[in-house]
Design a protein around this motif. Structure first.
Motif, short mmCIF file in Angstrom:
data_model
loop_
_atom_site.label_atom_id
_atom_site.label_comp_id
_atom_site.label_asym_id
_atom_site.label_seq_id
_atom_site.Cartn_x
_atom_site.Cartn_y
_atom_site.Cartn_z
N UNK A 15 10.40 -1.61 11.57
CA UNK A 15 9.36 -2.24 10.76
C UNK A 15 9.21 -1.50 9.44
N UNK A 16 9.19 -0.20 9.48
CA UNK A 16 9.08 0.59 8.25
C UNK A 16 10.25 0.31 7.33
N UNK A 34 -1.67 -5.16 14.81
CA UNK A 34 -0.63 -5.54 15.76
C UNK A 34 -1.28 -5.81 17.10
N UNK A 35 -0.52 -6.41 17.99
CA UNK A 35 -1.00 -6.69 19.34
C UNK A 35 -0.38 -5.66 20.27
N UNK A 56 -4.92 -4.12 7.62
CA UNK A 56 -5.39 -2.78 7.98
C UNK A 56 -5.97 -2.06 6.76
N UNK A 57 -5.61 -2.49 5.58
CA UNK A 57 -6.07 -1.82 4.36
C UNK A 57 -7.51 -2.19 4.04
N UNK A 58 -8.13 -1.37 3.24
CA UNK A 58 -9.55 -1.52 2.91
C UNK A 58 -9.89 -2.85 2.24
N UNK A 59 -9.09 -3.27 1.29
CA UNK A 59 -9.39 -4.48 0.51
C UNK A 59 -8.49 -5.66 0.85
N UNK A 82 2.21 -4.83 11.69
CA UNK A 82 2.96 -6.00 11.24
C UNK A 82 3.01 -5.98 9.72
N UNK A 83 3.93 -6.72 9.15
CA UNK A 83 4.08 -6.78 7.70
C UNK A 83 3.47 -8.07 7.19
#
Length: 135
Positions: A15-16, A34-35, A56-59, A82-83
């Motif tokens: 994923x990375x 993610x699940x 997942x990010x703040x904004x 996830x992306x």
């Protein structure tokens, strides 16, 4: 640990690597929840209605970036994330999300009028050991 399925050394860098390839290609992306193996969202809310699909990010989508250093930091911190791809105005990407199985089948027919096409910015291959990698 709240996430016993995530242990050091057990998550591949697929994923990375995919996230970094997208960023290097100029695509603005962001990490999504993610699940887990039990089917629960990584956000920890037992009644999450968007499991594995929210930022997942703040904004949220406003944090989407193609900055390789930022993407690397995100997917090193959250290797199972996830992306998410920034879409809409400014991105040049429009997404048609069809959830009805019958509509999906109709759209997939070779003679369907205005059949949607899938165009990937980069060709990525998942290792054979990663089932349902999605690319």
């Amino acid at each position: 640990s709240r996430r016993p399925w995530l242990r050091a050394g057990t998550v591949t860098s697929t994923t990375r690597s995919a996230a970094l390839a997208l960023a290097r290609g100029g695509w603005s992306i962001l990490p999504l929840t993610w699940v887990d193996l039990s089917g629960a969202c990584s956000c920890g809310h037992p009644d999450c209605r968007s499991a594995g699909k929210h930022p997942l990010s703040t904004h949220g989508v406003l944090d989407a970036t193609a900055a390789v250093a930022v993407v690397d930091r995100w997917f090193t911190s959250w290797p199972t994330a996830n992306i998410g791809l920034a879409t809409g105005r400014g991105s040049g990407v429009v997404v048609l999300d069809i959830d009805d199985p019958a509509a999906v089948a109709r759209a997939a027919q070779p003679d369907a009028p205005n059949r949607p096409q899938i165009v990937l910015p980069v060709q990525l291959e998942a290792p054979k050991s990663v089932p349902n990698a999605g690319f």
